[in-house]
Each structure stands twice: as structure tokens, then as C-alpha cells.
Design an enzyme around this catalytic site. Structure first.
Site, mmCIF file in Angstrom:
data_model
loop_
_atom_site.group_PDB
_atom_site.id
_atom_site.type_symbol
_atom_site.label_atom_id
_atom_site.label_comp_id
_atom_site.label_asym_id
_atom_site.label_seq_id
_atom_site.Cartn_x
_atom_site.Cartn_y
_atom_site.Cartn_z
ATOM 1 N N ASN A 180 -10.800 0.652 1.142
ATOM 2 C CA ASN A 180 -9.691 0.488 2.078
ATOM 3 C C ASN A 180 -10.053 1.036 3.456
ATOM 4 O O ASN A 180 -10.473 2.184 3.574
ATOM 5 C CB ASN A 180 -8.451 1.228 1.567
ATOM 6 C CG ASN A 180 -7.773 0.508 0.421
ATOM 7 O OD1 ASN A 180 -8.380 -0.304 -0.261
ATOM 8 N ND2 ASN A 180 -6.513 0.837 0.190
ATOM 9 N N GLY A 239 -9.039 5.617 2.815
ATOM 10 C CA GLY A 239 -9.462 6.425 3.956
ATOM 11 C C GLY A 239 -10.919 6.249 4.321
ATOM 12 O O GLY A 239 -11.602 7.210 4.687
ATOM 13 N N HIS A 262 -7.596 9.942 5.156
ATOM 14 C CA HIS A 262 -6.876 8.904 5.891
ATOM 15 C C HIS A 262 -6.850 9.200 7.393
ATOM 16 O O HIS A 262 -6.823 10.359 7.814
ATOM 17 C CB HIS A 262 -5.420 8.830 5.413
ATOM 18 C CG HIS A 262 -5.240 8.201 4.068
ATOM 19 N ND1 HIS A 262 -5.457 6.874 3.829
ATOM 20 C CD2 HIS A 262 -4.844 8.732 2.892
ATOM 21 C CE1 HIS A 262 -5.196 6.596 2.560
ATOM 22 N NE2 HIS A 262 -4.828 7.715 1.969
ATOM 23 N N ASP A 275 0.841 -1.194 0.000
ATOM 24 C CA ASP A 275 0.000 0.000 0.000
ATOM 25 C C ASP A 275 0.879 1.247 0.000
ATOM 26 O O ASP A 275 1.836 1.348 0.769
ATOM 27 C CB ASP A 275 -0.897 -0.023 1.242
ATOM 28 C CG ASP A 275 -2.028 0.982 1.163
ATOM 29 O OD1 ASP A 275 -2.440 1.318 0.036
ATOM 30 O OD2 ASP A 275 -2.509 1.415 2.221
ATOM 31 N N HIS A 276 0.566 2.199 -0.869
ATOM 32 C CA HIS A 276 1.260 3.487 -0.930
ATOM 33 C C HIS A 276 2.777 3.358 -1.106
ATOM 34 O O HIS A 276 3.548 3.952 -0.346
ATOM 35 C CB HIS A 276 0.946 4.328 0.320
ATOM 36 C CG HIS A 276 -0.473 4.785 0.383
ATOM 37 N ND1 HIS A 276 -0.986 5.775 -0.430
ATOM 38 C CD2 HIS A 276 -1.512 4.358 1.145
ATOM 39 C CE1 HIS A 276 -2.266 5.952 -0.163
ATOM 40 N NE2 HIS A 276 -2.617 5.098 0.782
ATOM 41 N N THR A 295 -7.674 2.270 9.833
ATOM 42 C CA THR A 295 -7.770 2.910 11.143
ATOM 43 C C THR A 295 -8.815 2.248 12.019
ATOM 44 O O THR A 295 -8.614 2.079 13.227
ATOM 45 C CB THR A 295 -8.080 4.409 10.978
ATOM 46 O OG1 THR A 295 -7.012 5.019 10.240
ATOM 47 C CG2 THR A 295 -8.192 5.098 12.331
#
Length: 205
Positions: free
Chosen positions: A157, A136, A107, A13-14, A160
Site C-alpha cells: 500500500n 505505509g 503511515h 481502507d481502514h 502518500t
């Protein structure tokens, strides 16, 4: 992954540079995200094209991002909504497998209630035919998660929300029993709580 009853994807991811993406592919990741969303459009296109070409050698898929999804704990991370025309050109120029778009999510949000641009997502869906991804999504109310899907998103996604339930369960155990020291024992309840939250969100979606 081989023993699982469903297909398993190990995804980077990222990934913000090619060295990071290359390492993930060499280690066996089946999907990578190359995130050039903070770069100028042409640089994002060039970087994504490079990632797509490399991933093909490994039989892996690539996700990219157009627009910018900011971070709730970083005032410098500005949000920029995805322009449908830019997204259409980006998908055609890069050959990417999936595209993360910015329609109002943020996010690292710990509360639900972001203001989402559903009409914008519909317009993007009309011109971009590859799968659309929403990052996010912890800050999205459950009813709005369903609306995102109805408007064309196929990958949602959430991180958190899982970290929050893990941390809350860990904190509760320590407060209830300050002498508890065995992390293996504590993590059993934490991961059971994470599993429950994951099942809740999967059912919602």
C-alpha cells in the site's frame, strides 16, 4: 471498472467499525479492510470474524491487521510489530482473506528510509498462508520494496507518495502562473504526474 482492461478492485481502507464496512459493501465495494489493530487481540478477532461473515454475503474479500502500523504525524499512534504466533492464530480464527502486518513501516512518511524487519516478515510468511499486506510503504526505499516481496508480501500500500506528487505539481503551476484559476486545467498535469509515479512504483514492484 467494467470498461477497464484489467480486473478492478474498489477497496475500503481502514474501516474501523461494522457500520462503515456494511455501508461500503452495500455500495458495491469488492473488498473491505476491517482495522481492529488498535483493539485488544480478542476484540480484533471478534470484529474481523463479523466482517468476514458479512462480506461473504456480498461476495467480497476482507483484509485485517495484526500488530500496529503507526503514523508519522501522530506521536500517540504507537507502532507494534506483528507477532508471528499471534498472526498464525488470528488467520485461523477469523478466516480473513489477507492480513496486514507491521514490520517497521509508518503511515504518511514523506521520506524514504524506514528500518524494516525482513527476518520478522519471513517468519510470519512461514506460518501465515494467506496473502500478506504492507501498509505505509511510501517510506520504503525502492530496493527494499523488492525485498519485502522476496520475503513474502504480495500487496503493497502506497498513498502518500501519490498525494505528494499531486501537491507538488499543483504548487508548481500556481507559482509559475498565479493567475491560473481553472482547477480542471491544473488537475490535468497533476493527474499525469500521479500516473507517472504510479507507473514507476508498479514497475519497481
Amino acid at each position: 471498472a467494467k470498461e477497464a482492461s484489467v480486473p478492478v478492485c474498489a477497496m475500503l481502507d481502514h474501516g474501523e467499525d461494522m457500520d462503515y464496512v456494511r455501508t461500503a459493501l452495500e455500495l458495491g465495494f469488492s473488498a473491505v479492510m476491517i482495522d481492529g489493530s488498535s483493539k485488544p487481540y480478542d476484540e480484533n478477532v471478534s470484529l474481523t470474524r463479523e466482517a468476514v461473515a458479512l462480506a461473504k454475503e456480498y461476495g467480497a474479500s476482507v483484509e485485517a491487521e495484526i500488530g500496529s502500523v503507526g503514523y508519522s504525524d501522530n506521536a500517540d499512534a504507537k507502532r507494534r510489530f506483528t507477532d508471528p504466533g499471534e498472526a498464525e492464530r488470528f488467520a485461523a480464527l477469523t478466516g480473513v482473506d489477507a492480513l496486514a502486518v507491521a514490520v517497521g513501516t509508518v503511515h504518511r512518511m514523506e521520506t524514504q528510509g524506514v528500518d524494516l524487519q525482513f527476518d520478522l516478515l519471513r517468519r510470519i510468511r512461514q506460518v501465515v498462508k494467506i496473502p500478506l499486506v504492507i501498509h505505509g510503504s511510501t517510506g520504503v526505499a525502492d530496493r527494499d520494496l523488492r525485498r519485502l516481496i522476496e520475503c513474502g508480501a504480495v500487496k503493497i500500500n502506497m498513498g502518500t507518495t501519490l498525494r505528494m506528487v499531486f501537491g507538488q505539481t499543483l504548487r508548481e503551476q500556481i507559482e509559475e502562473n498565479p493567475k491560473l484559476l481553472d482547477r480542471v486545467e491544473m488537475y490535468q498535469k497533476c493527474m499525469k504526474a500521479v500516473e507517472g509515479k504510479a507507473i514507476e512504483k508498479i514497475k519497481c514492484l
